[in-house]
Design a protein around this motif. Structure first.
Motif, PDB file in Angstrom:
ATOM      1  N   LEU A   4      37.331  53.270  78.177  1.00  0.00           N
ATOM      2  CA  LEU A   4      38.025  51.817  78.097  1.00  0.00           C
ATOM      3  C   LEU A   4      37.399  50.776  76.980  1.00  0.00           C
ATOM      4  N   SER A   5      36.097  51.519  76.415  1.00  0.00           N
ATOM      5  CA  SER A   5      35.793  50.722  75.113  1.00  0.00           C
ATOM      6  C   SER A   5      34.868  51.859  74.294  1.00  0.00           C
ATOM      7  N   ILE A   6      34.716  51.479  72.990  1.00  0.00           N
ATOM      8  CA  ILE A   6      33.574  52.349  72.134  1.00  0.00           C
ATOM      9  C   ILE A   6      33.041  51.181  71.351  1.00  0.00           C
ATOM     10  N   SER A   7      31.646  50.877  71.332  1.00  0.00           N
ATOM     11  CA  SER A   7      31.068  49.996  70.506  1.00  0.00           C
ATOM     12  C   SER A   7      29.526  50.803  70.263  1.00  0.00           C
ATOM     13  N   ARG A   8      29.030  50.037  69.148  1.00  0.00           N
ATOM     14  CA  ARG A   8      27.695  50.393  68.797  1.00  0.00           C
ATOM     15  C   ARG A   8      26.591  49.775  69.592  1.00  0.00           C
ATOM     16  N   ARG A   9      25.776  50.437  70.038  1.00  0.00           N
ATOM     17  CA  ARG A   9      24.863  50.121  70.842  1.00  0.00           C
ATOM     18  C   ARG A   9      23.743  49.077  70.010  1.00  0.00           C
ATOM     19  N   THR A  10      23.519  47.802  70.497  1.00  0.00           N
ATOM     20  CA  THR A  10      22.784  46.779  69.886  1.00  0.00           C
ATOM     21  C   THR A  10      21.464  47.561  69.504  1.00  0.00           C
ATOM     22  N   GLY A  11      20.957  47.483  68.145  1.00  0.00           N
ATOM     23  CA  GLY A  11      19.757  47.862  67.787  1.00  0.00           C
ATOM     24  C   GLY A  11      19.456  49.456  67.863  1.00  0.00           C
ATOM     25  N   SER A  12      20.690  50.260  67.965  1.00  0.00           N
ATOM     26  CA  SER A  12      20.660  51.661  68.102  1.00  0.00           C
ATOM     27  C   SER A  12      21.334  52.516  67.119  1.00  0.00           C
ATOM     28  N   ARG A  13      21.100  53.681  66.946  1.00  0.00           N
ATOM     29  CA  ARG A  13      22.261  54.667  66.458  1.00  0.00           C
ATOM     30  C   ARG A  13      22.994  55.055  67.266  1.00  0.00           C
ATOM     31  N   GLU A  14      23.168  54.873  68.694  1.00  0.00           N
ATOM     32  CA  GLU A  14      23.876  55.518  69.612  1.00  0.00           C
ATOM     33  C   GLU A  14      24.938  54.617  69.738  1.00  0.00           C
ATOM     34  N   LEU A  15      26.224  55.573  70.086  1.00  0.00           N
ATOM     35  CA  LEU A  15      27.663  54.631  70.475  1.00  0.00           C
ATOM     36  C   LEU A  15      27.684  54.630  71.748  1.00  0.00           C
ATOM     37  N   GLU A  16      28.416  53.574  72.395  1.00  0.00           N
ATOM     38  CA  GLU A  16      28.298  53.129  73.831  1.00  0.00           C
ATOM     39  C   GLU A  16      29.764  53.247  74.173  1.00  0.00           C
ATOM     40  N   VAL A  17      30.071  54.112  75.104  1.00  0.00           N
ATOM     41  CA  VAL A  17      31.613  54.470  75.839  1.00  0.00           C
ATOM     42  C   VAL A  17      31.510  54.046  77.163  1.00  0.00           C
ATOM     43  N   GLN A  18      32.409  52.761  77.333  1.00  0.00           N
ATOM     44  CA  GLN A  18      32.296  52.540  78.824  1.00  0.00           C
ATOM     45  C   GLN A  18      33.613  52.796  79.635  1.00  0.00           C
ATOM     46  N   THR A  19      33.500  53.252  80.750  1.00  0.00           N
ATOM     47  CA  THR A  19      34.570  53.874  81.407  1.00  0.00           C
ATOM     48  C   THR A  19      34.461  52.836  82.952  1.00  0.00           C
ATOM     49  N   ASP A  20      35.295  53.263  83.835  1.00  0.00           N
ATOM     50  CA  ASP A  20      35.457  52.192  85.176  1.00  0.00           C
ATOM     51  C   ASP A  20      34.248  52.135  85.822  1.00  0.00           C
ATOM     52  N   ASP A  21      33.429  53.496  85.830  1.00  0.00           N
ATOM     53  CA  ASP A  21      32.231  53.682  86.750  1.00  0.00           C
ATOM     54  C   ASP A  21      30.923  54.037  86.153  1.00  0.00           C
ATOM     55  N   ALA A  22      31.098  54.079  84.848  1.00  0.00           N
ATOM     56  CA  ALA A  22      29.770  54.823  84.123  1.00  0.00           C
ATOM     57  C   ALA A  22      29.898  54.205  82.449  1.00  0.00           C
ATOM     58  N   CYS A  23      28.512  54.177  82.028  1.00  0.00           N
ATOM     59  CA  CYS A  23      28.489  53.967  80.803  1.00  0.00           C
ATOM     60  C   CYS A  23      27.814  55.283  79.949  1.00  0.00           C
ATOM     61  N   TYR A  24      28.442  55.574  78.985  1.00  0.00           N
ATOM     62  CA  TYR A  24      28.028  57.061  78.307  1.00  0.00           C
ATOM     63  C   TYR A  24      27.403  56.530  76.931  1.00  0.00           C
ATOM     64  N   LEU A  25      26.215  57.023  76.492  1.00  0.00           N
ATOM     65  CA  LEU A  25      25.625  56.767  75.166  1.00  0.00           C
ATOM     66  C   LEU A  25      25.617  58.314  74.349  1.00  0.00           C
ATOM     67  N   ALA A  26      26.126  58.229  73.368  1.00  0.00           N
ATOM     68  CA  ALA A  26      26.359  59.326  72.453  1.00  0.00           C
ATOM     69  C   ALA A  26      25.804  59.144  70.882  1.00  0.00           C
ATOM     70  N   HIS A  27      25.356  60.064  70.470  1.00  0.00           N
ATOM     71  CA  HIS A  27      25.144  60.210  68.838  1.00  0.00           C
ATOM     72  C   HIS A  27      26.587  60.490  68.302  1.00  0.00           C
ATOM     73  N   ASN A  28      27.445  61.001  68.834  1.00  0.00           N
ATOM     74  CA  ASN A  28      28.747  61.165  68.338  1.00  0.00           C
ATOM     75  C   ASN A  28      29.909  60.974  69.110  1.00  0.00           C
ATOM     76  N   VAL A  29      30.972  60.609  68.844  1.00  0.00           N
ATOM     77  CA  VAL A  29      31.989  60.352  69.779  1.00  0.00           C
ATOM     78  C   VAL A  29      33.474  61.009  68.931  1.00  0.00           C
ATOM     79  N   VAL A  30      34.104  61.891  69.619  1.00  0.00           N
ATOM     80  CA  VAL A  30      35.301  62.365  68.918  1.00  0.00           C
ATOM     81  C   VAL A  30      36.268  61.684  69.617  1.00  0.00           C
ATOM     82  N   VAL A  31      37.405  60.938  68.942  1.00  0.00           N
ATOM     83  CA  VAL A  31      38.484  60.387  69.541  1.00  0.00           C
ATOM     84  C   VAL A  31      39.944  61.057  69.513  1.00  0.00           C
ATOM     85  N   ALA A  32      39.945  61.840  70.400  1.00  0.00           N
ATOM     86  CA  ALA A  32      41.045  62.956  70.366  1.00  0.00           C
ATOM     87  C   ALA A  32      42.076  62.617  71.674  1.00  0.00           C
ATOM     88  N   THR A  33      42.574  61.425  71.656  1.00  0.00           N
ATOM     89  CA  THR A  33      43.460  60.716  72.344  1.00  0.00           C
ATOM     90  C   THR A  33      45.117  60.985  72.127  1.00  0.00           C
TER      91      THR A  33
END
Length: 420
Positions: free
Chosen positions: A107-136
């Motif tokens: 549902l969204s990709i943003s930079r986690r505040t104060g972190s190198r990690e990217l934050e990906v939100q879904t309906d029921d979970a939050c994923y924290l990743a150093h790398n995100v590949v958008v292949a939609t």
């Protein structure tokens, strides 16, 4: 909401996302693939029933497990129907053991505040990743279409399934790319009266000098051309894989009863204004057919290919009357047009990505700025877009090279971060 950390998150479980998974797995890189629906969802839910893959089986290649390895008994020169395409992609995911979570829409990709990690939100979970590949995928949202008055049944080509889906009466198909022409031809063969609004396009011979046109696009270097190197127009080439593949000729379809129109200029309730450009669009298509044959002959000579001579083109039917006396207005009610199919294309939709990686473009469409899929936002990548690197980038057989490049970039970046 629970959170989960993963080194690399791939968003999209289609051909590009699975190719990415293969190359990350080959390099031992931890990753997870999120897919909003089922594997190969767009092939399942946004294609019509009679569609066949437009490349021969020998060119249905995902990395590490090409179609002819998956189905050794398949005819390499045949064109797979839709169910075989989705079946191949689904079995590919199992063969490479891709870690895919289906029914999980990002549902969204943003930079986690104060972190190198990217934050990906879904309906029921939050994923924290150093790398995100958008292949939609490159074609997510149908282009806007004007509203029509009366009782006209309007739908986009991604919603069309078969002739039985439509109400009785004539049909107007707007757009003469591969989808529009193939749908118009199917409806014509089903006994419908069909109008086709023709846009600028290119023609191509399905087979030339004993080789399929895809073989020629590879042999001439067109498939490996970058946007900077590309010399031709970037228009849809008319081709089909139905019934073993054959040449699409709009004049022949017109001789069979298809009514040809120019581009749709304006819509006023049930009255449609048509541009006076049918003749120029048809002429451009004819010129592109001759240019294709010239490029093939030049490549055959330069590569010293031992090929049979070209078969003469069949005599074209005479020009339909609409070329000499173009239709400038269509009254849907008077022509008993009960259905309008908008085959006007689709575009990517990245409004859910809250990161500064988009260039300035008119309208709501966001265009990512990247170099071979690598953005200026550390850890964010794109894959499977048209002209990501080459002409073939958005096609199934082009995913391998681009995914391998990004996987190497990601692994190198992970290693560099680990050494800090």
């Amino acid at each position: 909401m629970p959170s989960e950390r993963v080194e690399t998150l791939v968003i999209g479980g289609g051909q590009a996302g699975l190719a990415m998974s293969y190359h990350l797995g080959l390099r031992g890189a931890e990753h997870l693939v999120l897919e909003r629906g089922q594997i190969a969802e767009r092939w399942r839910s946004e294609r019509w029933d009679s569609l066949h893959f437009q490349s021969p089986n020998w060119n249905m290649n995902l990395p590490g497990w090409p179609r002819m390895a998956a189905d050794p008994q398949a005819d390499p020169d045949a064109f797979s129907p839709l169910r075989e395409v989705t079946g191949y992609i689904e079995r590919y995911a199992a063969a490479i053991r891709a870690p895919v979570r289906t029914g999980c829409a990002a549902l969204s990709i943003s930079r986690r505040t104060g972190s190198r990690e990217l934050e990906v939100q879904t309906d029921d979970a939050c994923y924290l990743a150093h790398n995100v590949v958008v292949a939609t995928g490159p074609y997510q949202v149908p282009r806007a279409a004007p509203s029509l008055g009366g009782d006209v049944f309007a739908l986009h080509s991604t919603q069309y399934r078969n002739p039985a889906q439509l109400p009785e009466g004539a049909v107007l198909v707007v757009g003469s790319g591969n989808s529009g022409v193939q749908i118009a031809e199917e409806l014509l063969r089903a006994g419908r009266r069909v109008f086709l609004s023709v846009s600028s396009h290119e023609r191509i011979q399905r087979r030339y000098r004993g080789k399929d046109c895809i073989w020629w696009l590879i042999a001439t270097g067109s498939a490996d051309s970058t946007l900077r190197e590309w010399k031709g127009a970037r228009l849809s080439r008319l081709m089909t894989g139905v019934d073993g593949g054959y040449d699409i000729d709009l004049r022949r379809l017109a001789a069979d009863g298809l009514v040809l129109l120019g581009r749709v200029e304006a819509v006023d309730n049930s009255r449609i204004a048509i541009a006076d450009d049918l003749a120029s669009s048809m002429a451009h298509g004819d010129e592109s057919l001759e240019a294709f044959a010239r490029r093939c002959d030049e490549a055959a000579k330069a590569l010293q290919l031992d090929l049979p001579p070209a078969d003469p083109l069949p005599d074209a039917p005479p020009d339909p009357p609409e070329l000499q006396a173009p239709i400038r207005h269509v009254d849907l009610a008077r022509e008993n047009i009960r259905t309008v199919i908008w085959a006007n294309g689709a575009h990517a939709e990245f409004g859910w990505i809250d990161l500064p990686v988009f260039g300035q473009s008119p309208g709501p469409k966001k265009t990512p700025v990247h170099a071979r899929g690598v953005t200026a936002e550390a850890g964010l990548y794109f894959l499977g877009l048209p002209w990501l690197h080459k002409w073939k980038s958005a096609f199934l057989f082009g995913a391998d090279e681009d995914a391998a490049y990004l996987a190497t970039h990601i692994v190198d970046r992970v290693g560099a971060n680990a050494s800090r």
